[in-house]
Scaffold this motif. Structure first.
Motif, PDB file in Angstrom:
ATOM      1  N   GLN A  37       0.809  -1.207   0.000  1.00 57.39           N
ATOM      2  CA  GLN A  37       0.000   0.000   0.000  1.00 57.39           C
ATOM      3  C   GLN A  37       0.847   1.265   0.000  1.00 57.39           C
ATOM      4  O   GLN A  37       0.308   2.366  -0.145  1.00 57.39           O
ATOM      5  CB  GLN A  37      -0.932   0.025   1.222  1.00 57.39           C
ATOM      6  CG  GLN A  37      -2.074  -0.987   1.137  1.00 57.39           C
ATOM      7  CD  GLN A  37      -1.629  -2.397   1.452  1.00 57.39           C
ATOM      8  OE1 GLN A  37      -0.540  -2.598   2.018  1.00 57.39           O
ATOM      9  NE2 GLN A  37      -2.413  -3.381   1.058  1.00 57.39           N
ATOM     10  N   GLY A  38       2.111   1.184   0.240  1.00 60.59           N
ATOM     11  CA  GLY A  38       2.975   2.338   0.142  1.00 60.59           C
ATOM     12  C   GLY A  38       3.090   3.171   1.394  1.00 60.59           C
ATOM     13  O   GLY A  38       3.527   4.317   1.316  1.00 60.59           O
ATOM     14  N   LEU A  39       2.708   2.645   2.548  1.00 61.16           N
ATOM     15  CA  LEU A  39       2.810   3.370   3.821  1.00 61.16           C
ATOM     16  C   LEU A  39       3.606   2.521   4.801  1.00 61.16           C
ATOM     17  O   LEU A  39       3.049   1.746   5.587  1.00 61.16           O
ATOM     18  CB  LEU A  39       1.405   3.672   4.388  1.00 61.16           C
ATOM     19  CG  LEU A  39       0.545   4.649   3.566  1.00 61.16           C
ATOM     20  CD1 LEU A  39      -0.838   4.776   4.176  1.00 61.16           C
ATOM     21  CD2 LEU A  39       1.219   6.002   3.475  1.00 61.16           C
ATOM     22  N   PRO A  40       4.941   2.609   4.786  1.00 61.99           N
ATOM     23  CA  PRO A  40       5.776   1.764   5.662  1.00 61.99           C
ATOM     24  C   PRO A  40       5.492   1.983   7.143  1.00 61.99           C
ATOM     25  O   PRO A  40       5.716   1.083   7.962  1.00 61.99           O
ATOM     26  CB  PRO A  40       7.202   2.195   5.300  1.00 61.99           C
ATOM     27  CG  PRO A  40       7.087   2.799   3.937  1.00 61.99           C
ATOM     28  CD  PRO A  40       5.752   3.436   3.884  1.00 61.99           C
ATOM     29  N   VAL A  41       5.005   3.164   7.524  1.00 62.63           N
ATOM     30  CA  VAL A  41       4.766   3.427   8.932  1.00 62.63           C
ATOM     31  C   VAL A  41       3.683   2.509   9.497  1.00 62.63           C
ATOM     32  O   VAL A  41       3.649   2.231  10.706  1.00 62.63           O
ATOM     33  CB  VAL A  41       4.391   4.913   9.142  1.00 62.63           C
ATOM     34  CG1 VAL A  41       2.998   5.204   8.579  1.00 62.63           C
ATOM     35  CG2 VAL A  41       4.435   5.276  10.630  1.00 62.63           C
ATOM     36  N   LEU A  42       2.807   2.012   8.615  1.00 65.30           N
ATOM     37  CA  LEU A  42       1.768   1.093   9.080  1.00 65.30           C
ATOM     38  C   LEU A  42       2.365  -0.205   9.631  1.00 65.30           C
ATOM     39  O   LEU A  42       1.741  -0.870  10.469  1.00 65.30           O
ATOM     40  CB  LEU A  42       0.782   0.775   7.958  1.00 65.30           C
ATOM     41  CG  LEU A  42      -0.106   1.931   7.497  1.00 65.30           C
ATOM     42  CD1 LEU A  42      -1.028   1.483   6.367  1.00 65.30           C
ATOM     43  CD2 LEU A  42      -0.933   2.443   8.681  1.00 65.30           C
ATOM     44  N   GLU A  43       3.542  -0.581   9.152  1.00 68.76           N
ATOM     45  CA  GLU A  43       4.181  -1.793   9.655  1.00 68.76           C
ATOM     46  C   GLU A  43       4.581  -1.652  11.128  1.00 68.76           C
ATOM     47  O   GLU A  43       4.732  -2.648  11.831  1.00 68.76           O
ATOM     48  CB  GLU A  43       5.410  -2.127   8.810  1.00 68.76           C
ATOM     49  CG  GLU A  43       5.102  -2.431   7.363  1.00 68.76           C
ATOM     50  CD  GLU A  43       4.207  -3.650   7.217  1.00 68.76           C
ATOM     51  OE1 GLU A  43       4.334  -4.583   8.038  1.00 68.76           O
ATOM     52  OE2 GLU A  43       3.376  -3.669   6.294  1.00 68.76           O
ATOM     53  N   LEU A  44       4.776  -0.408  11.569  1.00 72.86           N
ATOM     54  CA  LEU A  44       5.068  -0.176  12.981  1.00 72.86           C
ATOM     55  C   LEU A  44       3.797  -0.098  13.818  1.00 72.86           C
ATOM     56  O   LEU A  44       3.819  -0.401  15.013  1.00 72.86           O
ATOM     57  CB  LEU A  44       5.864   1.130  13.142  1.00 72.86           C
ATOM     58  CG  LEU A  44       7.260   1.186  12.535  1.00 72.86           C
ATOM     59  CD1 LEU A  44       7.820   2.601  12.642  1.00 72.86           C
ATOM     60  CD2 LEU A  44       8.178   0.202  13.249  1.00 72.86           C
ATOM     61  N   VAL A  45       2.694   0.270  13.172  1.00 68.40           N
ATOM     62  CA  VAL A  45       1.466   0.557  13.933  1.00 68.40           C
ATOM     63  C   VAL A  45       0.549  -0.654  14.043  1.00 68.40           C
ATOM     64  O   VAL A  45      -0.091  -0.855  15.087  1.00 68.40           O
ATOM     65  CB  VAL A  45       0.712   1.744  13.279  1.00 68.40           C
ATOM     66  CG1 VAL A  45      -0.627   1.982  13.955  1.00 68.40           C
ATOM     67  CG2 VAL A  45       1.563   3.000  13.344  1.00 68.40           C
ATOM     68  N   TRP A  46       0.473  -1.494  12.989  1.00 63.89           N
ATOM     69  CA  TRP A  46      -0.552  -2.525  12.992  1.00 63.89           C
ATOM     70  C   TRP A  46      -0.465  -3.494  14.180  1.00 63.89           C
ATOM     71  O   TRP A  46      -1.516  -3.969  14.657  1.00 63.89           O
ATOM     72  CB  TRP A  46      -0.567  -3.293  11.666  1.00 63.89           C
ATOM     73  CG  TRP A  46       0.577  -4.266  11.459  1.00 63.89           C
ATOM     74  CD1 TRP A  46       1.687  -4.055  10.744  1.00 63.89           C
ATOM     75  CD2 TRP A  46       0.671  -5.597  11.974  1.00 63.89           C
ATOM     76  NE1 TRP A  46       2.503  -5.156  10.774  1.00 63.89           N
ATOM     77  CE2 TRP A  46       1.885  -6.120  11.526  1.00 63.89           C
ATOM     78  CE3 TRP A  46      -0.145  -6.406  12.767  1.00 63.89           C
ATOM     79  CZ2 TRP A  46       2.307  -7.405  11.842  1.00 63.89           C
ATOM     80  CZ3 TRP A  46       0.269  -7.688  13.080  1.00 63.89           C
ATOM     81  CH2 TRP A  46       1.486  -8.175  12.619  1.00 63.89           C
ATOM     82  N   PRO A  47       0.732  -3.837  14.742  1.00 64.90           N
ATOM     83  CA  PRO A  47       0.707  -4.719  15.920  1.00 64.90           C
ATOM     84  C   PRO A  47       0.046  -4.087  17.148  1.00 64.90           C
ATOM     85  O   PRO A  47      -0.402  -4.800  18.065  1.00 64.90           O
ATOM     86  CB  PRO A  47       2.191  -4.996  16.188  1.00 64.90           C
ATOM     87  CG  PRO A  47       2.879  -4.717  14.894  1.00 64.90           C
ATOM     88  CD  PRO A  47       2.121  -3.582  14.299  1.00 64.90           C
ATOM     89  N   LEU A  48      -0.029  -2.753  17.147  1.00 65.82           N
ATOM     90  CA  LEU A  48      -0.618  -2.090  18.319  1.00 65.82           C
ATOM     91  C   LEU A  48      -2.146  -2.154  18.312  1.00 65.82           C
ATOM     92  O   LEU A  48      -2.774  -2.018  19.362  1.00 65.82           O
ATOM     93  CB  LEU A  48      -0.169  -0.624  18.373  1.00 65.82           C
ATOM     94  CG  LEU A  48       1.342  -0.375  18.366  1.00 65.82           C
ATOM     95  CD1 LEU A  48       1.621   1.121  18.437  1.00 65.82           C
ATOM     96  CD2 LEU A  48       2.001  -1.107  19.531  1.00 65.82           C
ATOM     97  N   VAL A  49      -2.737  -2.348  17.127  1.00 63.03           N
ATOM     98  CA  VAL A  49      -4.202  -2.330  17.030  1.00 63.03           C
ATOM     99  C   VAL A  49      -4.838  -3.473  17.830  1.00 63.03           C
ATOM    100  O   VAL A  49      -5.737  -3.249  18.652  1.00 63.03           O
ATOM    101  CB  VAL A  49      -4.629  -2.356  15.551  1.00 63.03           C
ATOM    102  CG1 VAL A  49      -6.154  -2.464  15.445  1.00 63.03           C
ATOM    103  CG2 VAL A  49      -4.128  -1.110  14.838  1.00 63.03           C
ATOM    104  N   PRO A  50      -4.430  -4.753  17.615  1.00 62.61           N
ATOM    105  CA  PRO A  50      -5.037  -5.825  18.427  1.00 62.61           C
ATOM    106  C   PRO A  50      -4.710  -5.692  19.915  1.00 62.61           C
ATOM    107  O   PRO A  50      -5.523  -6.087  20.768  1.00 62.61           O
ATOM    108  CB  PRO A  50      -4.446  -7.106  17.837  1.00 62.61           C
ATOM    109  CG  PRO A  50      -3.187  -6.671  17.169  1.00 62.61           C
ATOM    110  CD  PRO A  50      -3.463  -5.297  16.639  1.00 62.61           C
TER     111      PRO A  50
END
Length: 401
Positions: free
Chosen positions: A136-149
């Motif tokens: 998707q072109g947003l590398p910062v999401l790779e740092l954020v997605w583990p925090l969601v669950p």
């Protein structure tokens, strides 16, 4: 109602069965995503399916070893990325594991797990490159997605803790209400027992005294005998009237009696019931008794009643004196006799036998805001001395100087 029934059925499923169902559902979606990969990247092979099997089977132990399951599923997710697979559902096992860590743990473990998971996810993203790690072109999401669950699990756990706290508070409040109700029932039983004791014990004693007088004067002085028998009749009627009042209060649950409360103005009648017996009685009243609270008047009446009953029944006295004096805002009540008192401790009658008379006097005085002291007097005899507030409201009890 349908949703509530479904929720109840879900909660009734054994934990192991629930974990197997979760693992099966996650395995279905993860395997589907692993089987169909982008044509420009590595296709599924034996190593891909090995990682799928390991990550899905690890979810069965997510309740017992949540941190270990996060480690295993996280390693599998990183292995897919490093091996060249991309997909939106390959991280589903680690998402479920992260949620379990938060919902079954505490805030400190959630914070540490989130920090480590974010760092590892970011490191993998930097290692495999922009296109593979995040199409998707947003590398910062790779740092954020583990925090969601983790945040979701933290919210669910906090809500459960609040619900448990509310339930505990409600249970404590219910226990407090039950204890308060039991205390009130106990106090009411003590009050009723005290009333019945005062009525029955005094009336029987007075009737016994007058019956003895009537019997002694029956042949020689019939007019005295008739007077004594009339007193016996009046005492019996008075006892029946007071018992009827007490029973009416019990049946109707009303704190106010349906007949006048015995007070200081009826102390003369009280003393007359013992008149003519072996004990010579003298009564003295001093001061104005207007404006006294009903509780104080009833306490004075019952204290004098119980003290005279003890004098006639137990003391062996020849003379007794009753004194009720009002001094400013205080009532002083004294009942003295010249009998020999061998016991004067709390709960003892003057003759040393255990009973409830003196305890009842103290309870009545304390309830009215006063107190009672009693014991032998120098030179022989026994004295009961009570002090009560003369105002409308009971005050704190203290021994008069």
């Amino acid at each position: 109602m349908t949703f509530e029934r479904v929720l109840l059925r879900v909660r009734a499923v054994p934990p192991l069965a629930a974990d197997l169902l979760v693992a099966a559902g996650v395995g279905l979606f993860t395997a589907s995503d692993a089987a169909v990969n982008d044509p420009d990247y590595r296709q599924a092979d034996w190593f891909t399916w090995l990682l799928v099997a390991v990550s899905v089977l690890a979810l069965v132990a997510r309740r017992r070893r949540p941190v270990l399951v996060v480690t295993v599923t996280g390693a599998a997710c990183a292995g897919w990325a490093l091996y060249g697979h991309i997909g939106e559902l390959l991280n589903l096992p680690v998402i479920v594991a992260l949620y379990t860590v938060a919902v079954l743990g505490d805030r400190r473990r959630t914070v540490w797990t989130g920090a480590v998971a974010a760092v590892v996810s970011g490191a993998v993203a930097l290692r495999v490159g922009h296109d593979v790690a995040n199409p998707q072109g947003l590398p910062v999401l790779e740092l954020v997605w583990p925090l969601v669950p983790l945040l979701l699990g933290e919210a669910v756990r906090t809500r459960r803790e609040l619900l448990h706290e509310y339930e505990a508070r409600a249970a404590r409040a219910e226990r407090d209400r039950e204890r308060e109700a039991a205390r009130r029932v106990h106090e009411e039983r003590v009050r009723i027992a005290r009333e019945l004791h005062d009525i029955v014990a005094h009336t029987v004693t007075a009737m016994t005294v007058q019956a003895g007088v009537a019997l002694d004067a029956l042949d020689g002085r019939p007019e005295i005998s008739r007077k004594a028998m009339r007193q016996v009749r009046d005492s019996g009627r008075e006892a029946v009237r007071e018992l009827r009042v007490t029973v009416t209060v019990l049946r109707e649950g009303d704190d106010e009696p349906t007949a006048p409360v015995p007070g200081i103005d009826r102390l003369g009648e009280l003393v007359e019931r013992f008149d003519g017996g072996e004990v010579e009685l003298v009564m003295r009243q001093e001061g104005e008794f207007d404006g006294l609270s009903p509780m104080a008047e009833l306490a004075v009446h019952r204290i004098v009643q119980e003290a005279l009953t003890n004098v006639v029944r137990h003391s062996g006295a020849r003379r007794a004196a009753v004194s009720v004096v009002r001094r400013d805002d205080r009532l002083i009540v004294e009942i003295a006799n010249d009998g020999a008192a061998r016991g004067a401790g709390p709960g003892e009658r003057p003759d040393g036998h255990g009973g409830f008379g003196l305890i009842g006097m103290r309870e009545r005085a304390v309830a009215a805001g006063g107190g009672v002291e009693y014991g032998p007097v120098p030179g022989g005899g026994f004295l009961v001395r009570a002090w009560l507030p003369a105002g409308q409201r009971p005050e704190r009890s203290e021994t008069p100087s």
